[in-house]
Scaffold this motif. Structure first.
Motif, mmCIF file in Angstrom:
data_model
loop_
_atom_site.group_PDB
_atom_site.id
_atom_site.type_symbol
_atom_site.label_atom_id
_atom_site.label_comp_id
_atom_site.label_asym_id
_atom_site.label_seq_id
_atom_site.Cartn_x
_atom_site.Cartn_y
_atom_site.Cartn_z
ATOM 1 N N PRO A 152 2.553 3.431 -8.676
ATOM 2 C CA PRO A 152 1.108 3.206 -8.549
ATOM 3 C C PRO A 152 0.698 1.739 -8.528
ATOM 4 O O PRO A 152 -0.482 1.437 -8.649
ATOM 5 C CB PRO A 152 0.541 3.912 -9.786
ATOM 6 N N PHE A 153 1.639 0.827 -8.364
ATOM 7 C CA PHE A 153 1.303 -0.601 -8.374
ATOM 8 C C PHE A 153 2.225 -1.348 -7.408
ATOM 9 O O PHE A 153 3.339 -0.918 -7.115
ATOM 10 C CB PHE A 153 1.438 -1.188 -9.785
ATOM 11 N N VAL A 154 1.743 -2.507 -6.921
ATOM 12 C CA VAL A 154 2.514 -3.358 -6.011
ATOM 13 C C VAL A 154 3.441 -4.245 -6.824
ATOM 14 O O VAL A 154 3.057 -4.788 -7.875
ATOM 15 C CB VAL A 154 1.564 -4.215 -5.146
ATOM 16 N N SER A 155 4.665 -4.419 -6.338
ATOM 17 C CA SER A 155 5.660 -5.240 -7.022
ATOM 18 C C SER A 155 6.058 -6.442 -6.164
ATOM 19 O O SER A 155 5.759 -6.499 -4.963
ATOM 20 C CB SER A 155 6.908 -4.409 -7.346
ATOM 21 N N VAL A 156 6.771 -7.370 -6.774
ATOM 22 C CA VAL A 156 7.285 -8.536 -6.056
ATOM 23 C C VAL A 156 8.234 -8.104 -4.950
ATOM 24 O O VAL A 156 8.237 -8.675 -3.851
ATOM 25 C CB VAL A 156 7.991 -9.497 -7.034
ATOM 26 N N GLU A 157 9.020 -7.074 -5.201
ATOM 27 C CA GLU A 157 9.964 -6.583 -4.202
ATOM 28 C C GLU A 157 9.250 -6.093 -2.951
ATOM 29 O O GLU A 157 9.749 -6.253 -1.831
ATOM 30 C CB GLU A 157 10.826 -5.467 -4.795
ATOM 31 N N ARG A 172 -5.912 2.745 -3.355
ATOM 32 C CA ARG A 172 -5.964 3.012 -4.785
ATOM 33 C C ARG A 172 -4.728 2.496 -5.527
ATOM 34 O O ARG A 172 -4.666 2.558 -6.759
ATOM 35 C CB ARG A 172 -6.127 4.518 -5.031
ATOM 36 N N ILE A 173 -3.740 2.008 -4.774
ATOM 37 C CA ILE A 173 -2.557 1.420 -5.407
ATOM 38 C C ILE A 173 -2.953 0.088 -6.046
ATOM 39 O O ILE A 173 -3.570 -0.770 -5.411
ATOM 40 C CB ILE A 173 -1.423 1.223 -4.387
ATOM 41 N N TYR A 174 -2.589 -0.094 -7.299
ATOM 42 C CA TYR A 174 -3.038 -1.232 -8.097
ATOM 43 C C TYR A 174 -2.358 -2.533 -7.666
ATOM 44 O O TYR A 174 -1.138 -2.595 -7.489
ATOM 45 C CB TYR A 174 -2.736 -0.967 -9.574
ATOM 46 N N VAL A 175 -3.181 -3.567 -7.484
ATOM 47 C CA VAL A 175 -2.690 -4.921 -7.205
ATOM 48 C C VAL A 175 -3.179 -5.799 -8.351
ATOM 49 O O VAL A 175 -4.366 -6.116 -8.447
ATOM 50 C CB VAL A 175 -3.203 -5.458 -5.852
ATOM 51 N N CYS A 201 2.118 -3.611 1.414
ATOM 52 C CA CYS A 201 2.810 -3.495 0.126
ATOM 53 C C CYS A 201 2.296 -2.288 -0.655
ATOM 54 O O CYS A 201 3.078 -1.581 -1.315
ATOM 55 C CB CYS A 201 2.618 -4.766 -0.687
ATOM 56 N N GLN A 202 0.989 -2.040 -0.596
ATOM 57 C CA GLN A 202 0.443 -0.858 -1.254
ATOM 58 C C GLN A 202 1.034 0.424 -0.663
ATOM 59 O O GLN A 202 1.346 1.369 -1.393
ATOM 60 C CB GLN A 202 -1.080 -0.842 -1.111
ATOM 61 N N ALA A 203 1.194 0.461 0.659
ATOM 62 C CA ALA A 203 1.757 1.645 1.302
ATOM 63 C C ALA A 203 3.205 1.858 0.873
ATOM 64 O O ALA A 203 3.626 2.996 0.611
ATOM 65 C CB ALA A 203 1.659 1.508 2.821
ATOM 66 N N ARG A 204 3.975 0.784 0.809
ATOM 67 C CA ARG A 204 5.372 0.913 0.377
ATOM 68 C C ARG A 204 5.439 1.442 -1.051
ATOM 69 O O ARG A 204 6.268 2.309 -1.374
ATOM 70 C CB ARG A 204 6.081 -0.435 0.475
#
Length: 331
Positions: free
Chosen positions: A289-294, A239-242, A279-282
């Motif tokens: 609530p969203f994936v970042s470049v980091e 459910r983490i936004y990409v 990346c979603q898990a991190r």
């Protein structure tokens, strides 16, 4: 990224979230810190390694620890299992280990005059495959189906494993006597390959204090979460936004690695999905609530390094990191 690829390999079947950020259950990051703190009672000075193990668990990935003997690979796996109220089994891989010793086999019941399936040690929630590369490839292959499909097929009958199922494997350096190279298909089943490494001087001194007591250090660990909590992590990760920009960035990173002349091994679309899931898990455990470049820059070497082969037969963590730096990141 094409959501139809989400069922490939051992990646979760849920599509990667693309509809926008949703609120995070604040209990999940708290559970993460609770487990990490419990593991740190016996694994000192390795916070980043512990975090990566938990990220992989939440992303339904398996972890391979590659390091010299005696640095705490097995202890770390046991410490995680002791921190979760779930079943745990260990397989010590040796040259004479047979596939049926891993997956199980049909045993003839003299009383009923029928064959009964006797489950192998893979029927557990947390499996420690210790020194996996001491067994020949035929035995290692017994893990392929169970790691990818969470099931075992014996003589045409399929037996499903209970969720969650996490495989944590350790391997010794290939230059050590009595080791076999892991096939590429086996390596690809692991979401991450990590190295524990030697502890810092202060951490090693503290380790003596912890482990030289009258009671074994692991005996003092008690579960701090349940397996249902782990299932909650795994349900929350998709459910983490990409965002569309991040999906294109992930694909560009993989394309850069595939097109690099130094890379002698193919990197499959499954790798793209596994990197996105990690990346979603991190992000989830960071309360974001969203994936970042980091997230991508942090995890790409761990998720993709063992899937890359260079001319000196080494793993490609450095190559992956260089490729990631070359790809323009979205704003």
């Amino acid at each position: 990224m094409n959501d139809s690829l989400a069922g490939m390999g051992n990646a979760p079947t849920a599509p990667i979230a693309t509809g926008g950020p949703v609120p995070i259950d604040t209990r999940i990051p708290e559970q993460f810190h609770r487990v990490a703190a419990n593991i740190r009672r016996v694994i000192l000075g390795k916070d980043e390694v512990v975090a990566r193990l938990l990220w992989a668990v939440a992303a339904q990935g398996h972890v391979l620890f590659r390091d010299v003997p005696g640095v705490g690979k097995t202890m770390l796996a046991k410490a995680f299992a002791a921190s979760v109220d779930c079943t745990f089994k260990r397989i010590q891989f040796t040259p004479d280990l047979l596939p049926m010793d891993v997956s199980g086999s049909n045993v003839f019941d003299m009383r009923n005059k029928t064959f009964q399936f006797q489950p192998g040690p893979v029927f557990t929630n947390v499996l420690l495959a210790d020194e996996i590369n001491r067994a020949p490839p035929k035995t290692q292959s017994a893990l392929l189906e169970v790691m990818e499909e969470r099931q075992v097929t014996v003589e045409g009958t399929t037996h499903a494993l209970a969720a969650p199922f996490i495989a944590i494997a350790t391997m010794n350096p290939l230059e050590d006597e009595g080791t076999y190279a892991l096939p590429a298909a086996q390596l690809d089943r692991f979401m991450m390959m990590l190295s524990v490494g030697y502890p810092a001087e202060e951490a090693e001194a503290k380790m003596l204090e912890v482990h030289l007591g009258q009671t074994p250090a692991l005996a003092s660990l008690e579960p701090v979460i349940t397996k249902n909590d782990v299932l909650g992590w795994q349900a929350a990760v998709p459910r983490i936004y990409v965002s569309p920009e991040m999906r294109r960035y992930l694909v560009s990173v993989l394309r850069a690695i595939r097109s690099d002349d130094r890379n002698l091994r193919s990197v499959s679309p499954r790798s793209t999905i596994q990197l996105a899931r990690a990346c979603q898990a991190r992000a989830l455990f960071s309360g974001r609530p969203f994936v970042s470049v980091e997230d991508v820059k942090t995890l790409a070497p761990d998720v993709l390094g063992h899937r890359v082969m260079t001319s000196d037969s080494g793993v490609g963590r450095e190559l992956v990191a260089q490729c990631v730096e070359r790809v323009p990141a979205p704003a």
